[in-house]
Design a protein around this motif. Structure first.
Motif, PDB file in Angstrom:
ATOM      1  N   THR A  18      52.757  41.496  42.434  1.00  0.00           N
ATOM      2  CA  THR A  18      52.605  42.198  43.709  1.00  0.00           C
ATOM      3  C   THR A  18      51.794  41.570  44.638  1.00  0.00           C
ATOM      4  OG1 THR A  18      53.248  44.378  42.809  1.00  0.00           O
ATOM      5  CG2 THR A  18      52.283  44.408  44.813  1.00  0.00           C
ATOM      6  N   ALA A  19      52.314  41.057  45.613  1.00  0.00           N
ATOM      7  CA  ALA A  19      51.364  40.270  46.691  1.00  0.00           C
ATOM      8  C   ALA A  19      51.619  41.225  48.001  1.00  0.00           C
ATOM      9  CB  ALA A  19      51.937  38.990  46.976  1.00  0.00           C
ATOM     10  N   VAL A  20      50.184  41.185  48.385  1.00  0.00           N
ATOM     11  CA  VAL A  20      50.036  42.180  49.768  1.00  0.00           C
ATOM     12  C   VAL A  20      49.584  41.424  50.917  1.00  0.00           C
ATOM     13  CG1 VAL A  20      50.218  44.229  48.469  1.00  0.00           C
ATOM     14  CG2 VAL A  20      47.862  43.051  49.052  1.00  0.00           C
ATOM     15  N   GLY A  21      49.617  41.758  52.268  1.00  0.00           N
ATOM     16  CA  GLY A  21      49.345  41.219  53.419  1.00  0.00           C
ATOM     17  C   GLY A  21      47.912  41.969  53.735  1.00  0.00           C
ATOM     18  N   THR A  22      47.323  42.050  54.900  1.00  0.00           N
ATOM     19  CA  THR A  22      46.267  42.419  55.477  1.00  0.00           C
ATOM     20  C   THR A  22      46.344  44.005  55.170  1.00  0.00           C
ATOM     21  OG1 THR A  22      45.633  40.602  56.724  1.00  0.00           O
ATOM     22  CG2 THR A  22      44.417  42.488  57.173  1.00  0.00           C
ATOM     23  N   ALA A  23      47.535  44.395  55.757  1.00  0.00           N
ATOM     24  CA  ALA A  23      47.708  46.078  55.757  1.00  0.00           C
ATOM     25  C   ALA A  23      47.643  46.685  54.330  1.00  0.00           C
ATOM     26  CB  ALA A  23      48.919  46.385  56.451  1.00  0.00           C
ATOM     27  N   GLY A  24      48.239  45.920  53.375  1.00  0.00           N
ATOM     28  CA  GLY A  24      48.329  46.343  52.044  1.00  0.00           C
ATOM     29  C   GLY A  24      46.981  46.159  51.442  1.00  0.00           C
ATOM     30  N   ALA A  25      46.110  45.137  51.824  1.00  0.00           N
ATOM     31  CA  ALA A  25      44.742  44.889  51.301  1.00  0.00           C
ATOM     32  C   ALA A  25      43.722  45.784  51.714  1.00  0.00           C
ATOM     33  CB  ALA A  25      44.505  43.476  51.738  1.00  0.00           C
ATOM     34  N   THR A  26      44.116  46.249  52.737  1.00  0.00           N
ATOM     35  CA  THR A  26      42.961  47.272  53.258  1.00  0.00           C
ATOM     36  C   THR A  26      43.183  48.700  52.592  1.00  0.00           C
ATOM     37  OG1 THR A  26      44.515  47.972  54.998  1.00  0.00           O
ATOM     38  CG2 THR A  26      43.101  46.403  55.703  1.00  0.00           C
ATOM     39  N   ASP A  75      46.484  42.933  42.220  1.00  0.00           N
ATOM     40  CA  ASP A  75      45.569  43.086  41.185  1.00  0.00           C
ATOM     41  C   ASP A  75      44.139  42.267  41.190  1.00  0.00           C
ATOM     42  OD1 ASP A  75      46.943  44.332  39.260  1.00  0.00           O
ATOM     43  OD2 ASP A  75      47.760  42.996  38.020  1.00  0.00           O
ATOM     44  N   GLU A  76      44.272  41.235  41.979  1.00  0.00           N
ATOM     45  CA  GLU A  76      42.799  40.479  42.255  1.00  0.00           C
ATOM     46  C   GLU A  76      41.880  41.340  43.034  1.00  0.00           C
ATOM     47  OE1 GLU A  76      44.111  35.970  41.333  1.00  0.00           O
ATOM     48  OE2 GLU A  76      43.616  36.499  43.209  1.00  0.00           O
ATOM     49  N   LEU A  77      42.582  41.790  44.217  1.00  0.00           N
ATOM     50  CA  LEU A  77      42.148  42.511  44.940  1.00  0.00           C
ATOM     51  C   LEU A  77      41.077  43.945  44.360  1.00  0.00           C
ATOM     52  CD1 LEU A  77      44.386  42.483  48.085  1.00  0.00           C
ATOM     53  CD2 LEU A  77      42.414  41.206  47.555  1.00  0.00           C
ATOM     54  N   LYS A  78      42.257  44.702  43.549  1.00  0.00           N
ATOM     55  CA  LYS A  78      41.386  45.803  42.846  1.00  0.00           C
ATOM     56  C   LYS A  78      40.244  45.480  42.148  1.00  0.00           C
ATOM     57  CE  LYS A  78      46.043  47.935  42.295  1.00  0.00           C
ATOM     58  NZ  LYS A  78      47.301  48.493  41.192  1.00  0.00           N
ATOM     59  N   ASP A  79      40.364  44.120  41.439  1.00  0.00           N
ATOM     60  CA  ASP A  79      39.238  43.665  40.560  1.00  0.00           C
ATOM     61  C   ASP A  79      37.951  43.271  41.415  1.00  0.00           C
ATOM     62  OD1 ASP A  79      40.860  43.956  38.458  1.00  0.00           O
ATOM     63  OD2 ASP A  79      41.241  42.037  38.271  1.00  0.00           O
ATOM     64  N   PHE A  80      38.251  42.730  42.576  1.00  0.00           N
ATOM     65  CA  PHE A  80      37.186  42.362  43.466  1.00  0.00           C
ATOM     66  C   PHE A  80      36.503  43.747  43.906  1.00  0.00           C
ATOM     67  CE2 PHE A  80      35.222  41.634  47.605  1.00  0.00           C
ATOM     68  CZ  PHE A  80      34.592  40.372  47.408  1.00  0.00           C
ATOM     69  N   ALA A  81      37.433  44.879  44.124  1.00  0.00           N
ATOM     70  CA  ALA A  81      36.689  46.029  44.940  1.00  0.00           C
ATOM     71  C   ALA A  81      35.987  46.824  43.767  1.00  0.00           C
ATOM     72  CB  ALA A  81      37.788  47.053  45.491  1.00  0.00           C
ATOM     73  N   LEU A  82      36.681  46.772  42.625  1.00  0.00           N
ATOM     74  CA  LEU A  82      35.915  47.374  41.414  1.00  0.00           C
ATOM     75  C   LEU A  82      34.631  46.781  40.790  1.00  0.00           C
ATOM     76  CD1 LEU A  82      38.991  48.518  39.273  1.00  0.00           C
ATOM     77  CD2 LEU A  82      37.523  50.012  40.855  1.00  0.00           C
ATOM     78  N   VAL A 130      44.404  48.740  49.288  1.00  0.00           N
ATOM     79  CA  VAL A 130      43.869  48.498  48.193  1.00  0.00           C
ATOM     80  C   VAL A 130      42.435  48.355  47.752  1.00  0.00           C
ATOM     81  CG1 VAL A 130      43.723  46.745  46.281  1.00  0.00           C
ATOM     82  CG2 VAL A 130      45.930  47.194  47.404  1.00  0.00           C
ATOM     83  N   MET A 131      41.908  47.819  48.724  1.00  0.00           N
ATOM     84  CA  MET A 131      40.319  47.727  48.616  1.00  0.00           C
ATOM     85  C   MET A 131      39.418  48.718  49.391  1.00  0.00           C
ATOM     86  SD  MET A 131      40.151  43.547  49.009  1.00  0.00           S
ATOM     87  CE  MET A 131      38.305  43.498  48.874  1.00  0.00           C
ATOM     88  N   GLU A 132      40.258  49.519  50.275  1.00  0.00           N
ATOM     89  CA  GLU A 132      39.691  50.701  51.068  1.00  0.00           C
ATOM     90  C   GLU A 132      38.469  50.250  51.940  1.00  0.00           C
ATOM     91  OE1 GLU A 132      38.238  53.633  48.377  1.00  0.00           O
ATOM     92  OE2 GLU A 132      40.346  54.318  47.757  1.00  0.00           O
ATOM     93  N   VAL A 133      38.883  49.267  52.646  1.00  0.00           N
ATOM     94  CA  VAL A 133      38.068  48.725  53.797  1.00  0.00           C
ATOM     95  C   VAL A 133      38.967  48.469  54.951  1.00  0.00           C
ATOM     96  CG1 VAL A 133      36.777  47.330  52.211  1.00  0.00           C
ATOM     97  CG2 VAL A 133      38.582  46.299  53.093  1.00  0.00           C
ATOM     98  N   THR A 134      38.248  48.233  56.053  1.00  0.00           N
ATOM     99  CA  THR A 134      38.964  47.968  57.693  1.00  0.00           C
ATOM    100  C   THR A 134      39.714  46.480  57.540  1.00  0.00           C
ATOM    101  OG1 THR A 134      37.141  46.908  58.637  1.00  0.00           O
ATOM    102  CG2 THR A 134      37.236  49.324  58.614  1.00  0.00           C
TER     103      THR A 134
END
Length: 299
Positions: free
Chosen positions: A86-94, A133-140, A96-100
């Protein structure tokens, strides 16, 4: 009909069925079998989640039926496989990571998260995609808590203000890893490195035209973006070709080493020298004989 004939026909039918069963799937068919979009399957192959085989008919790579069965037997199939790609753009990334969006873009430009794909939208803007998945790992990861919730350190703010954008370079590095993972021999590995360099740089390193042509056979270029020569195509070419001086220098040195290794492993085929060709030698002998008779002496 004799018993031998019946036995022969039965054996032939069984062989045909066995052969059909063992025929690898095209990648489009494999995507349907695994419940993936074609773009998701391509990404799974790049990431090493799905193994492929070369097509003996020259029609691209295929997926063995045993590989399909292996993936289907994994726990949580197909959801777990789909989550990995699953690959996401900026909107999806925000989300996943709960950031602006602004903070995520700064983190991406600084190279703290690495894009896995990109495309150009209808406005010729570059859209970068990241593995969820990588963004989740970064945020955690507890080490990144301050990067997500507090002002960036001074050195990172300075880079942002200076306009640093490592997304294209990081994508190229990741793409090179994809290509090297698929390379089957030293010439293919050399071609993987060459794919990120300007053709003039490659020609300067390789020098020999026969080696250059052989290398070009294996060169894997990214999918085309826009009509050749268009603004979109030029922008995509700039993203997919090394731009920074140190990056170019590193790739040139790596290409030179790879080509040396490929030369030692398997020299490229070359046409035989004209004088060494039997038909040429015979023609020369005939011409000498005619001249000898014309001038009244043997040659």
């Amino acid at each position: 009909m004799s018993g031998d004939t019946i036995t022969h026909e039965a054996a032939t039918t069984a062989a045909q069925l066995t052969g059909k069963h063992e025929t690898p799937f095209t990648q489009s068919r494999a995507a349907r079998e695994l419940g993936l979009k074609r773009s998701e399957l391509d990404l799974a192959v790049h990431l090493g989640h799905i193994r492929t085989l070369p097509d003996e008919g020259g029609g691209g790579r295929r997926v063995a039926r045993t590989e399909i069965e292996r993936l289907r037997a994994q726990d949580g199939f197909p959801e777990t496989l789909r989550e990995r790609v699953t690959a996401v753009g900026t909107a999806g990334a925000t989300k996943v990571m709960e950031v602006t969006a602004a903070r995520f873009t700064r983190l991406a430009r600084l190279g703290l998260v690495v894009p896995v794909r990109f495309y150009l939208n209808r406005y010729r803007a570059v859209v970068w995609l990241y593995l969820a998945d990588e963004l989740k790992d970064f945020a955690l990861d507890a080490k990144n808590t301050d990067l997500l919730n507090r002002p960036l350190p001074a050195n990172l703010r300075e880079q942002v203000e200076a306009g640093v954008d490592l997304r294209p370079r990081n994508w190229r590095g990741r793409h090179l890893g994809f290509l090297l993972r698929r390379a089957g021999d030293p010439w293919e590995r050399a071609a993987a490195v060459a794919s990120l360099l300007d053709p003039f740089q490659v020609s300067d390193i390789v020098g020999d035209p026969y080696e250059g042509a052989h290398l070009n056979r294996f060169r894997q270029l990214p999918p085309a973006h826009g009509v050749p020569g268009s603004a979109a195509a030029r922008l995509a070419e700039r993203i997919t070709t090394a731009q920074d001086a140190d990056e170019i220098e590193w790739l040139r040195a790596d290409l030179a080493r790879a080509v040396d290794e490929a030369r030692s492993h398997c020299p490229v085929p070359r046409p035989a020298p004209r004088s060494a060709r039997p038909e040429h030698q015979a023609r020369v002998q005939r011409q000498r004989g005619l001249l000898g008779r014309f001038f009244g002496r043997s040659t």
